[in-house]
Design a protein around this motif. Sequence first.
Motif, PDB file in Angstrom:
ATOM      1  N   ASN A   1       0.925  -1.337  -0.292  1.00 32.48           N
ATOM      2  CA  ASN A   1      -0.130   0.264   0.235  1.00 32.48           C
ATOM      3  C   ASN A   1       0.782   1.440   0.115  1.00 32.48           C
ATOM      4  OD1 ASN A   1       0.831  -0.589   3.081  1.00 32.48           O
ATOM      5  ND2 ASN A   1      -1.027   0.440   3.788  1.00 32.48           N
ATOM      6  N   ASN A   2       1.855   1.738  -0.361  1.00 33.47           N
ATOM      7  CA  ASN A   2       3.147   2.247  -0.613  1.00 33.47           C
ATOM      8  C   ASN A   2       3.741   2.544   0.855  1.00 33.47           C
ATOM      9  OD1 ASN A   2       4.401   4.430  -2.727  1.00 33.47           O
ATOM     10  ND2 ASN A   2       2.590   5.574  -3.137  1.00 33.47           N
ATOM     11  N   THR A   3       3.468   2.406   1.286  1.00 33.07           N
ATOM     12  CA  THR A   3       4.453   2.758   2.695  1.00 33.07           C
ATOM     13  C   THR A   3       6.021   2.147   3.208  1.00 33.07           C
ATOM     14  OG1 THR A   3       2.837   0.950   3.884  1.00 33.07           O
ATOM     15  CG2 THR A   3       1.706   3.265   4.091  1.00 33.07           C
ATOM     16  N   ILE A   4       6.047   2.618   3.548  1.00 30.69           N
ATOM     17  CA  ILE A   4       8.004   1.370   4.177  1.00 30.69           C
ATOM     18  C   ILE A   4       7.685   1.613   5.491  1.00 30.69           C
ATOM     19  CG2 ILE A   4       8.887   1.920   1.941  1.00 30.69           C
ATOM     20  CD1 ILE A   4      10.391   4.312   3.911  1.00 30.69           C
ATOM     21  N   PHE A   5       8.274   0.899   6.428  1.00 28.23           N
ATOM     22  CA  PHE A   5       8.603   0.524   8.071  1.00 28.23           C
ATOM     23  C   PHE A   5       9.651   0.204   8.424  1.00 28.23           C
ATOM     24  CE2 PHE A   5       4.192  -0.410   7.348  1.00 28.23           C
ATOM     25  CZ  PHE A   5       3.614  -0.454   8.734  1.00 28.23           C
ATOM     26  N   LEU A   6      10.320   1.157   9.186  1.00 22.28           N
ATOM     27  CA  LEU A   6      11.959   0.756   9.393  1.00 22.28           C
ATOM     28  C   LEU A   6      11.736  -0.096  11.051  1.00 22.28           C
ATOM     29  CD1 LEU A   6      13.035   2.373   7.695  1.00 22.28           C
ATOM     30  CD2 LEU A   6      14.714   3.583   9.963  1.00 22.28           C
ATOM     31  N   TRP A   7      12.847  -1.003  10.551  1.00 20.67           N
ATOM     32  CA  TRP A   7      12.311  -2.322  11.785  1.00 20.67           C
ATOM     33  C   TRP A   7      13.742  -2.664  12.694  1.00 20.67           C
ATOM     34  CZ3 TRP A   7       7.945  -4.165  12.166  1.00 20.67           C
ATOM     35  CH2 TRP A   7       7.460  -4.472  11.294  1.00 20.67           C
ATOM     36  N   ASN A   8      14.042  -2.456  14.077  1.00 21.28           N
ATOM     37  CA  ASN A   8      15.047  -2.851  14.313  1.00 21.28           C
ATOM     38  C   ASN A   8      15.679  -4.664  14.591  1.00 21.28           C
ATOM     39  OD1 ASN A   8      16.634  -3.798  17.196  1.00 21.28           O
ATOM     40  ND2 ASN A   8      17.149  -1.769  17.697  1.00 21.28           N
ATOM     41  N   THR A   9      16.070  -4.815  14.429  1.00 24.53           N
ATOM     42  CA  THR A   9      16.717  -6.643  13.675  1.00 24.53           C
ATOM     43  C   THR A   9      17.481  -7.049  15.241  1.00 24.53           C
ATOM     44  OG1 THR A   9      19.418  -5.581  13.411  1.00 24.53           O
ATOM     45  CG2 THR A   9      17.575  -6.062  11.797  1.00 24.53           C
ATOM     46  N   ILE A  10      17.491  -5.999  16.254  1.00 20.51           N
ATOM     47  CA  ILE A  10      18.095  -7.284  17.478  1.00 20.51           C
ATOM     48  C   ILE A  10      16.426  -7.417  17.823  1.00 20.51           C
ATOM     49  CG2 ILE A  10      18.460  -7.227  19.660  1.00 20.51           C
ATOM     50  CD1 ILE A  10      21.097  -5.370  18.572  1.00 20.51           C
ATOM     51  N   THR A  11      15.598  -6.096  17.915  1.00 20.04           N
ATOM     52  CA  THR A  11      14.047  -6.749  18.842  1.00 20.04           C
ATOM     53  C   THR A  11      13.107  -7.334  18.110  1.00 20.04           C
ATOM     54  OG1 THR A  11      13.973  -4.614  18.775  1.00 20.04           O
ATOM     55  CG2 THR A  11      14.683  -4.999  21.013  1.00 20.04           C
ATOM     56  N   GLY A  12      13.333  -6.487  16.347  1.00 17.10           N
ATOM     57  CA  GLY A  12      12.065  -6.598  15.967  1.00 17.10           C
ATOM     58  C   GLY A  12      11.232  -6.052  15.939  1.00 17.10           C
ATOM     59  N   SER A  13      11.389  -4.853  16.374  1.00 19.21           N
ATOM     60  CA  SER A  13      10.543  -3.821  16.758  1.00 19.21           C
ATOM     61  C   SER A  13      10.562  -3.075  15.764  1.00 19.21           C
ATOM     62  CB  SER A  13      10.245  -2.902  18.324  1.00 19.21           C
ATOM     63  OG  SER A  13      11.710  -2.472  18.504  1.00 19.21           O
ATOM     64  N   SER A  14       9.500  -2.185  15.627  1.00 18.75           N
ATOM     65  CA  SER A  14       9.315  -1.007  14.264  1.00 18.75           C
ATOM     66  C   SER A  14       9.872   0.223  14.867  1.00 18.75           C
ATOM     67  CB  SER A  14       7.261  -0.464  14.211  1.00 18.75           C
ATOM     68  OG  SER A  14       7.958   0.480  12.913  1.00 18.75           O
ATOM     69  N   ILE A  15      10.472   1.140  13.872  1.00 27.36           N
ATOM     70  CA  ILE A  15      11.626   2.429  14.054  1.00 27.36           C
ATOM     71  C   ILE A  15      10.780   3.518  13.839  1.00 27.36           C
ATOM     72  CG2 ILE A  15      13.459   3.637  14.302  1.00 27.36           C
ATOM     73  CD1 ILE A  15      14.457   0.927  14.033  1.00 27.36           C
ATOM     74  N   LEU A  16      10.228   3.505  13.111  1.00 27.50           N
ATOM     75  CA  LEU A  16       9.682   4.535  11.726  1.00 27.50           C
ATOM     76  C   LEU A  16       8.551   3.749  10.528  1.00 27.50           C
ATOM     77  CD1 LEU A  16      12.303   6.924  10.240  1.00 27.50           C
ATOM     78  CD2 LEU A  16      11.200   7.174  12.657  1.00 27.50           C
ATOM     79  N   GLY A  17       7.541   5.007  11.406  1.00 19.48           N
ATOM     80  CA  GLY A  17       6.143   4.085  10.210  1.00 19.48           C
ATOM     81  C   GLY A  17       5.663   3.935  10.629  1.00 19.48           C
ATOM     82  N   PRO A  18       3.872   4.108   9.861  1.00 16.51           N
ATOM     83  CA  PRO A  18       4.526   3.835   8.552  1.00 16.51           C
ATOM     84  C   PRO A  18       4.661   5.111   8.116  1.00 16.51           C
ATOM     85  CG  PRO A  18       2.189   3.504   8.994  1.00 16.51           C
ATOM     86  CD  PRO A  18       2.890   3.524  10.144  1.00 16.51           C
TER      87      PRO A  18
END
Length: 1330
Positions: free
Chosen positions: A1146-1163
């Motif tokens: 749906n034309n959105t992007i997300f930024l994730w933390n690869t250690i915790t798996g939590s979302s940092i930015l987004g959508p």
Amino acid sequence: MNCSSLLRIAQVRGIRFCFVPSLFLGAVFGSDVVLQLLPSAKSGTTITISARETPHSDALDLFIEGISHPSSSHAIVSAGGKLDDFVEKVASQESLKGIVQILETFVEAMDQVAKIHPIINVAWKVVHALYQIPKNQLDRDDKIVRLLAQIRDLYVTLRTLEDVEKAPELEDIIEAILQQTIECVLFIREYVGSGFGKRVLHQTLSSTDSKIKEFEVAFRDLKDSFRNRSLVHITLVTTRVSGRVNKIYLMGQLSPVEMETFDLPRCHPGTRSSEIQLITEWVMDSSADQRILWLPGLAGFGKSTLSATLADSFSGLRRLGAFLFFDRDVKERSTPSRVIKTLAYQLALFDHRVAEKVSALIDESPFLVQSHVRNQFAQLIVKPLCSIEGLDDDGPLVIILDALDECGDAKSRRPLLAALADESQRLPPCIRIIITSRPSDDIIRVFEDRPHIKCHRLEITSENSKDVKAFLKHSMRCIAQSNKHLMLAPDWPGCPVLRVLTTRAGGLFIWADTAVRYMDDGMNPVHCLDVLVNGMTPKDGVNSLSQLYVTALSSSQKWEDDEFCMSFSKLFGAILVAKSPLPPSVMDTLLGLPPHWSLQMTLYFKAVLIEEPTGAIRIIHPSFYDFLTSQAQAGSPWFIDAPLHNKHMAFHCLTLLSHTLKENMCSLSPSLGLPAMPIVALEVSYSCLSWIPHACATVTDVQSLGEHVYQFLHLHLLHWLEILSLLKQSRETLYMLYQLQLWLNAYIPEHAILCNLVDESIKFCRHFAAVIEQHPLAVYQVALPFSPPESIIYDIFHKDGHHPTVFGNPFKSWPPSLLILAQSNKPCSVAFSPTLMRVATGTYDSTLCLWDAVAGSVVFGPLKMQGTGIHSVAFTSDGSKLLSATDEAICVWDTVNGTLVFDQLQGMEGPMWAASFSLDGSKIVSGSTFNGDIHVWDIETGSLVLGPLHHEGLVHSISFSPDGSKLVTGSSNHTICVWCASTGIPAFPPLQGHEGPVSSVKFSPDGTRIASGSHDRSVCVWSTSTGALMQGPLLGAFYDAICTVSFSSDGSKIASGSQDSTVCVWDVAAHLESPPSNRKHGNHIWAVAISPDGQKIASGSDNGRMCIWDVATGTLAVEPSSNQQLSVQSMAFSPSGQHVVSGTLNNTIFLWNTITGSSILGPLKGKNGLSVAAVAFSPDGLRVVSGSNYICMWDATAGTLISSHGPTDDCYSVVFSPDGLKVALALLGEKGTSICIMDGLSGMNIEQFSLFPSPNQLDLCLPALGLCAAALQKTNDAQECFNYFIQATGIPMFDHIRAFSISSGNIAVGLLDGRVLFMHFPPSHLLHYS
């Protein structure tokens, strides 16, 4: 006869003539003088004729004779009839009579002219045959009468030639006249309905009038050529229509064997007249019912010389469709499997209509060229020829197969003989096949007592002796002329000596030829002649030939020298056992001899050796091989022990290869397309192709050879496969290795380490055959890396840092699936033959095929059956018969030739989908899908023996135990029943374990296990003594119900076929388990990304889940996150590996933390765009670029939009340069793919390139090419990108790639079933870029 004479005779007859202007009325007389017969008071008839005043016009004489001496045959003239009636009644018969008489004089006069003599008899034969046709058939059409008269007029002119030998410049003209005569007379035969077509040609074709005119012009031109002594601008007329043939396409599809005939010996002029005449008469006889003329004859009779002469003769007549000559000294010309394809190729070159038919058949069925020889003959020869309308009207078409006994051995040529004997009777009447051979027992058994095969034995007669004497006389004259310093008499050596030589030859031309070579190559021909004349008198022809060979060998006078004897044995042993003739220089290299040593040795034995145009050396005749290897010569210095020399050749080949082979020996560059291949040295190519055949012909001292083979394979297996790929012989590797495996099992089974290596080499080649043949280097860059890491081959040959490495390879060992057969429809039944060499399959469209279990090629089929789906196939215990069952019929087939043996059962009611043989092949058991009833039938009578027995549900499969004591049935109610075959009592309650209908059941060969396949996509193995489940459920690489299973004869493998058109072979001895389930996403993977340090992989699926994987262990490192609501379309790691950016549908992007798996930015969402198909971090991790139909650059820390461009073509890939100053984007639009280069800081466009021809086409020398290549990875399908960057297609188990990612020297892919793998390439690999 002149005009004055004509007038005088007319006056005597009371006839008045006057000269009037007139047009030419007939080709018989010419047009110089026109005469008109005025009407008389009584007859009221006018006759107008034209006549050329010619001193040699027999046609005019004939006419005057008819006027002067009226007879019953000329009654119409004396009665005052019309001239046309006169021509019809007189010209056809008299013209033919005149032509025949002149040809008869030519037969004797020109018999010694080499170029002409073979076709004079042909011309005489066809004209004489036309002369026998009833007069009214020829006289019905004045066009034919006039044409024949014109031919006779030409031959009257030829009669002035007294001696053709005194006018050699006329040979070409006379040959052309004879050829044109034959072609024209054959046309006339078809025209009047007395030819091969058996129809009146002028009633069926509209072009006959124009063809007659063409013939008339041709004969007129030939007459002028004869008078002018010049054959210029003459084009012979033929009934056959010419057209263009795509030779390159046919050569690529059929891989024909080259058959160069220019160096073959021909019959000496004036010899073999009776054989040539008999064969010609049979060829030209349209009433002959036979399709094959078989000419068996003893060795040395001169069969091949006769065949070559016939080929020349019929080729000159435009009648030779194909000429194949076999030679056991040349491997490619003695391979039965290539005969039909070569025959089809030659016929296609001969007639463009055949080429069109064959090309269409191959396009329609690509596997046709790999099918059984019978099927090839039926489809590539019989079908095209029978489907050409009017082929018979063109007259006879000749096919010559010479030395059929030298085509393979009795076992390997059996299918070819059966196909020739059985299928040839279906050929059109015009086809004439001439076959020569020795009278071998296997050929006699197949060809004798066949009404469509005519046998004429080539026996030694007094005429043979005359021919041999003529050849010797001519040859001795040549020897005398070439040795003028000896001052030999012109008639040397005289008639008495010639008689002695002729007697010693015993009618064998090979004796005469060898004797001539012996004298011609000797220092003193007179001395050599004395040796031949004063030798012992032989008992028969064979003994005479042996004595001659002894004489020729003894003449070297060095047999007391032990070193010379050893040298002879070494060289001639190699020449005799070589799989193809080799030049002396190659012999020197292969045998480790000094330069020119082999050449020097061959000079001593020129009488028994032949040098081919390529420089290769071979023996003069197969009988010389028989002589040298005969045990009768065991005490002589020239005895050759063939098995011993095969062992020596195997050692020599392996030694040469061990010193020569290395990785990328020819310095090739990897490429997806096959490169321009360099030339491989002949000694290397020969050794690669021949070391295994030589080894397998060894029967003594096998231990030392086995150790040598092991050392070679341990060091050079992959190098050897590389060269075979270079030689385009990769498919032959499997056959050679299988042959080697059989030899090892027979002679040194205790050499376990070698047996294991060969066994695994077979698996390696079978698994990667399609890959290796694409490019020689694929064996290292693709096949080796994708091999199981725990395999012997991977352990021996794979070098980290040198070869690519695959992490997460699903193969821990070789997969149970050994072979995949390309079915045109879904298979629903499969069975192994007892020898494991064949696999039978039946499909849902009722097509039956028999396959080669080694290479996967079709042996025979596809055969169509009545009914819907072949639900059962089974072999008899000896493999000679194959059973197939549909819902309407049960059939039994012969597995050698594919013919129907049996198709009648008494009292058969309802659909019988399940059927099987008893062990002894005497009974058939069937199961019904109508009422679940089971019946046992006697195959001889078709009567019911046992039953009906009842199994709840519908019986889908049934099978006998090996000892015939039990039956097993599988039903739609998910159960399996085991029955006593004699009483019909169940052995124990129904077996339960499948979750779907049981589609197939089979006993193991030892009767202790039962294999079952089900619609639940699993295979189970059961105990026949207890009914307990022993193995399973076994799951494989297929996605639909299993419809058939079968054990191999040793019980170690199970073949299964599923409804998704996949055939798998299971190794139940190893009982490999399915891949671990913890590496599954649960849904289709659409995006993967690899961390910069290569330790982690991120993957996203269509359910919005994102996973982080540990590369080293393959385990899940971070639990799936599900904040995204829509499918993940793209992913990328940050340079530090601590963050991942993902783009969604749906034309959105997300930024994730690869250690915790939590979302940092987004959508984060840009302008109204489509799904985000591409995302990338800048090298410093501060910016993110996302691509859809808008290109956006984001601040990776604050999440703000830096720049945006669009709308554009859809963006599928984004790649930053290593310094972060540039960004490459791959765009896909209506015009195709383009590359956009942006500023990496501001996001401004810099330049754009196109991949299709245009002013801004991408330059391969562009400094940013590596960056552009990285951007292209998502412009195409993930599978296509994988194939491109791996530089190979069809890698087993990797044809369902749904996600693909690449960085410098690294690739990550996601498969359709959820598996993820990672591939690393060494620094020297092309995938590294800066």
